[in-house]
Scaffold this motif. Structure first.
Motif, PDB file in Angstrom:
ATOM      1  N   GLY A 107       0.776  -1.235   0.000  1.00 24.81           N
ATOM      2  CA  GLY A 107       0.000   0.000   0.000  1.00 24.81           C
ATOM      3  C   GLY A 107       0.802   1.277   0.000  1.00 24.81           C
ATOM      4  N   VAL A 108       2.123   1.183   0.156  1.00 26.57           N
ATOM      5  CA  VAL A 108       2.957   2.391   0.163  1.00 26.57           C
ATOM      6  C   VAL A 108       3.178   2.858  -1.274  1.00 26.57           C
ATOM      7  N   LYS A 109       2.934   4.125  -1.529  1.00 26.96           N
ATOM      8  CA  LYS A 109       3.034   4.646  -2.894  1.00 26.96           C
ATOM      9  C   LYS A 109       4.067   5.757  -3.045  1.00 26.96           C
ATOM     10  N   MET A 119      24.389  10.337 -13.713  1.00 24.96           N
ATOM     11  CA  MET A 119      23.561   9.496 -14.570  1.00 24.96           C
ATOM     12  C   MET A 119      23.133  10.280 -15.806  1.00 24.96           C
ATOM     13  N   ASN A 120      23.056   9.601 -16.934  1.00 30.83           N
ATOM     14  CA  ASN A 120      22.612  10.326 -18.127  1.00 30.83           C
ATOM     15  C   ASN A 120      21.106  10.569 -18.062  1.00 30.83           C
ATOM     16  N   PRO A 121      20.619  11.631 -18.695  1.00 31.73           N
ATOM     17  CA  PRO A 121      19.197  12.009 -18.608  1.00 31.73           C
ATOM     18  C   PRO A 121      18.251  10.915 -19.080  1.00 31.73           C
ATOM     19  N   GLU A 122      18.665  10.151 -20.085  1.00 39.16           N
ATOM     20  CA  GLU A 122      17.785   9.103 -20.616  1.00 39.16           C
ATOM     21  C   GLU A 122      17.500   8.029 -19.562  1.00 39.16           C
ATOM     22  N   THR A 123      18.521   7.668 -18.784  1.00 42.20           N
ATOM     23  CA  THR A 123      18.333   6.658 -17.741  1.00 42.20           C
ATOM     24  C   THR A 123      17.410   7.194 -16.650  1.00 42.20           C
ATOM     25  N   MET A 124      17.599   8.463 -16.283  1.00 47.39           N
ATOM     26  CA  MET A 124      16.737   9.052 -15.261  1.00 47.39           C
ATOM     27  C   MET A 124      15.288   9.130 -15.741  1.00 47.39           C
ATOM     28  N   GLU A 125      15.094   9.469 -16.991  1.00 47.27           N
ATOM     29  CA  GLU A 125      13.740   9.522 -17.554  1.00 47.27           C
ATOM     30  C   GLU A 125      13.089   8.138 -17.518  1.00 47.27           C
ATOM     31  N   LEU A 126      13.877   7.098 -17.815  1.00 49.18           N
ATOM     32  CA  LEU A 126      13.356   5.732 -17.764  1.00 49.18           C
ATOM     33  C   LEU A 126      12.906   5.377 -16.351  1.00 49.18           C
ATOM     34  N   ILE A 127      13.730   5.719 -15.354  1.00 47.66           N
ATOM     35  CA  ILE A 127      13.389   5.425 -13.960  1.00 47.66           C
ATOM     36  C   ILE A 127      12.087   6.115 -13.569  1.00 47.66           C
ATOM     37  N   GLU A 128      11.961   7.382 -13.902  1.00 50.76           N
ATOM     38  CA  GLU A 128      10.763   8.147 -13.558  1.00 50.76           C
ATOM     39  C   GLU A 128       9.529   7.569 -14.262  1.00 50.76           C
ATOM     40  N   LEU A 129       9.697   7.157 -15.519  1.00 49.22           N
ATOM     41  CA  LEU A 129       8.597   6.561 -16.272  1.00 49.22           C
ATOM     42  C   LEU A 129       8.134   5.263 -15.632  1.00 49.22           C
ATOM     43  N   LEU A 130       9.083   4.426 -15.219  1.00 52.76           N
ATOM     44  CA  LEU A 130       8.741   3.141 -14.595  1.00 52.76           C
ATOM     45  C   LEU A 130       8.049   3.341 -13.246  1.00 52.76           C
ATOM     46  N   LEU A 131       8.532   4.312 -12.478  1.00 53.01           N
ATOM     47  CA  LEU A 131       7.902   4.595 -11.179  1.00 53.01           C
ATOM     48  C   LEU A 131       6.451   5.034 -11.371  1.00 53.01           C
ATOM     49  N   ASP A 132       6.242   5.894 -12.341  1.00 53.25           N
ATOM     50  CA  ASP A 132       4.889   6.379 -12.623  1.00 53.25           C
ATOM     51  C   ASP A 132       3.991   5.237 -13.090  1.00 53.25           C
ATOM     52  N   LYS A 133       4.524   4.404 -13.967  1.00 49.00           N
ATOM     53  CA  LYS A 133       3.757   3.276 -14.503  1.00 49.00           C
ATOM     54  C   LYS A 133       3.346   2.309 -13.401  1.00 49.00           C
ATOM     55  N   GLU A 134       4.218   2.146 -12.407  1.00 53.31           N
ATOM     56  CA  GLU A 134       3.939   1.213 -11.307  1.00 53.31           C
ATOM     57  C   GLU A 134       3.178   1.869 -10.155  1.00 53.31           C
ATOM     58  N   GLY A 135       2.768   3.123 -10.347  1.00 50.77           N
ATOM     59  CA  GLY A 135       1.906   3.789  -9.364  1.00 50.77           C
ATOM     60  C   GLY A 135       2.617   4.447  -8.207  1.00 50.77           C
ATOM     61  N   PHE A 136       3.916   4.746  -8.360  1.00 53.24           N
ATOM     62  CA  PHE A 136       4.673   5.394  -7.291  1.00 53.24           C
ATOM     63  C   PHE A 136       4.813   6.894  -7.539  1.00 53.24           C
ATOM     64  N   LYS A 137       4.707   7.640  -6.470  1.00 46.69           N
ATOM     65  CA  LYS A 137       4.930   9.082  -6.509  1.00 46.69           C
ATOM     66  C   LYS A 137       6.263   9.374  -5.825  1.00 46.69           C
ATOM     67  N   ILE A 138       7.094  10.180  -6.471  1.00 44.02           N
ATOM     68  CA  ILE A 138       8.402  10.499  -5.901  1.00 44.02           C
ATOM     69  C   ILE A 138       8.235  11.509  -4.765  1.00 44.02           C
ATOM     70  N   ASN A 139       8.686  11.114  -3.578  1.00 44.45           N
ATOM     71  CA  ASN A 139       8.614  11.992  -2.412  1.00 44.45           C
ATOM     72  C   ASN A 139       9.868  12.861  -2.315  1.00 44.45           C
ATOM     73  N   MET A 140      11.024  12.239  -2.421  1.00 44.79           N
ATOM     74  CA  MET A 140      12.293  12.948  -2.308  1.00 44.79           C
ATOM     75  C   MET A 140      13.259  12.383  -3.341  1.00 44.79           C
ATOM     76  N   MET A 141      13.955  13.270  -4.049  1.00 48.93           N
ATOM     77  CA  MET A 141      14.944  12.829  -5.023  1.00 48.93           C
ATOM     78  C   MET A 141      16.228  13.602  -4.777  1.00 48.93           C
ATOM     79  N   MET A 142      17.312  12.885  -4.500  1.00 51.90           N
ATOM     80  CA  MET A 142      18.574  13.528  -4.129  1.00 51.90           C
ATOM     81  C   MET A 142      19.747  12.863  -4.835  1.00 51.90           C
ATOM     82  N   LYS A 143      20.800  13.629  -5.067  1.00 54.44           N
ATOM     83  CA  LYS A 143      22.042  13.060  -5.557  1.00 54.44           C
ATOM     84  C   LYS A 143      22.668  12.223  -4.448  1.00 54.44           C
TER      85      LYS A 143
END
Length: 278
Positions: free
Chosen positions: A220-222, A231-255
């Protein structure tokens, strides 16, 4: 009672976000034995130049630096709570817990707590410490409260680039070559220390498999926290796309802090979720 919070450079966040928060540097060691404090003088650009050319090691804060900071803070504060890197990753905790308990002038004044954390996990825990201080909890009470947080998160680390792991001897050159040929990506679990969880074919599948494990362990945690190295931008975009597809919302994003990236390398992402209510 006036209490200061002290952390180390595995924290990776903005110190100004939390009242009375200070930091000491961990050390990064080059192949030639030279030591570099992990502070503001070590730029991200310079750090990654070093990382991509040699095997870096890390070590605890220089004792003089740590004790000078304790002495400095105790001139202004009644107590100091040191919340640093997990004891499973470094001797930082055990060394300074011993000093805080054996040196008479620090007894009952400096509290070295076992955070079990690093990066965004440590940031989350330090926020809790700040809340407890505002609630007039003492150093002794906070040491006990933080122990109850140790099993409240699930975290996976996915290194897309295995060069640093190979250079540092964490995987053999033969295993790295085979993994590259077969596009095998390791999935590492972080629970205070780093252990191998499983492997996946391709980075995309590794992210998806990690998210499936997270869903099973934290039903139930989202909301999800992310730490990432260069990281190259394309890899980061892929990660964000997968998180969204799986129903996750990004709370904190840090280097990712430099002392962590020193071991995991470039193109590494960490995915962290907390138990509901945490």
């Amino acid at each position: 009672m006036k209490i200061a919070i002290l952390t180390d450079s595995s924290y990776g966040g903005n110190l100004k976000d939390i009242k009375d928060l200070y930091q000491v540097p961990l050390m990064i060691t080059e192949e030639n034995g030279g030591q570099i404090p992990d502070d503001e003088n070590l730029t991200e650009e310079r750090f990654y130049e070093l990382l991509e050319s040699q095997a870096l090691k890390t070590s605890l804060t220089v004792p003089k630096t740590m004790l000078d900071m304790w002495d400095h803070l105790l001139k202004e504060y009644d107590q100091v709570i040191f919340a640093g890197l997990s004891k499973g990753l470094s001797g930082q905790f055990s060394t300074y817990r011993m000093l805080s308990e054996t040196e008479e002038k620090y007894k009952g004044k400096v509290f070295v707590i076992d955070t079990n954390g690093v990066s965004v996990i440590l940031q989350h825990l330090v926020k809790n410490v700040a809340i407890w201080i505002a609630e007039n909890k003492t150093g002794f009470e906070i040491m006990e409260l933080i122990l109850k947080k140790h099993d409240k998160f699930t975290a996976f680390i996915i290194p897309k680039n295995l060069d640093t792991l190979k250079r540092g001897g964490r995987i053999t050159p033969a295993a790295a070559a085979l993994a590259k040929m077969l596009k095998i990506i390791p999935i590492l679990r972080y629970n205070g220390q780093i252990d191998k969880q499983t492997t996946a074919r391709t980075f995309k599948k590794a992210v998806l498999e990690s998210l499936e494990l997270i869903k099973k362990e934290r039903k139930g945690v989202k909301e999800i926290d992310i730490a990432y190295s260069k990281m190259n931008p394309e890899t980061m975009e892929l990660i964000e796309l997968l998180l969204d597809k799986e129903g996750f919302k990004i709370n904190m994003m840090m280097k990712m802090p430099k002392v962590v990236a020193s071991h995991t390398g470039t193109e590494t992402v960490a995915l962290i979720v907390w138990e509901r209510g945490e």
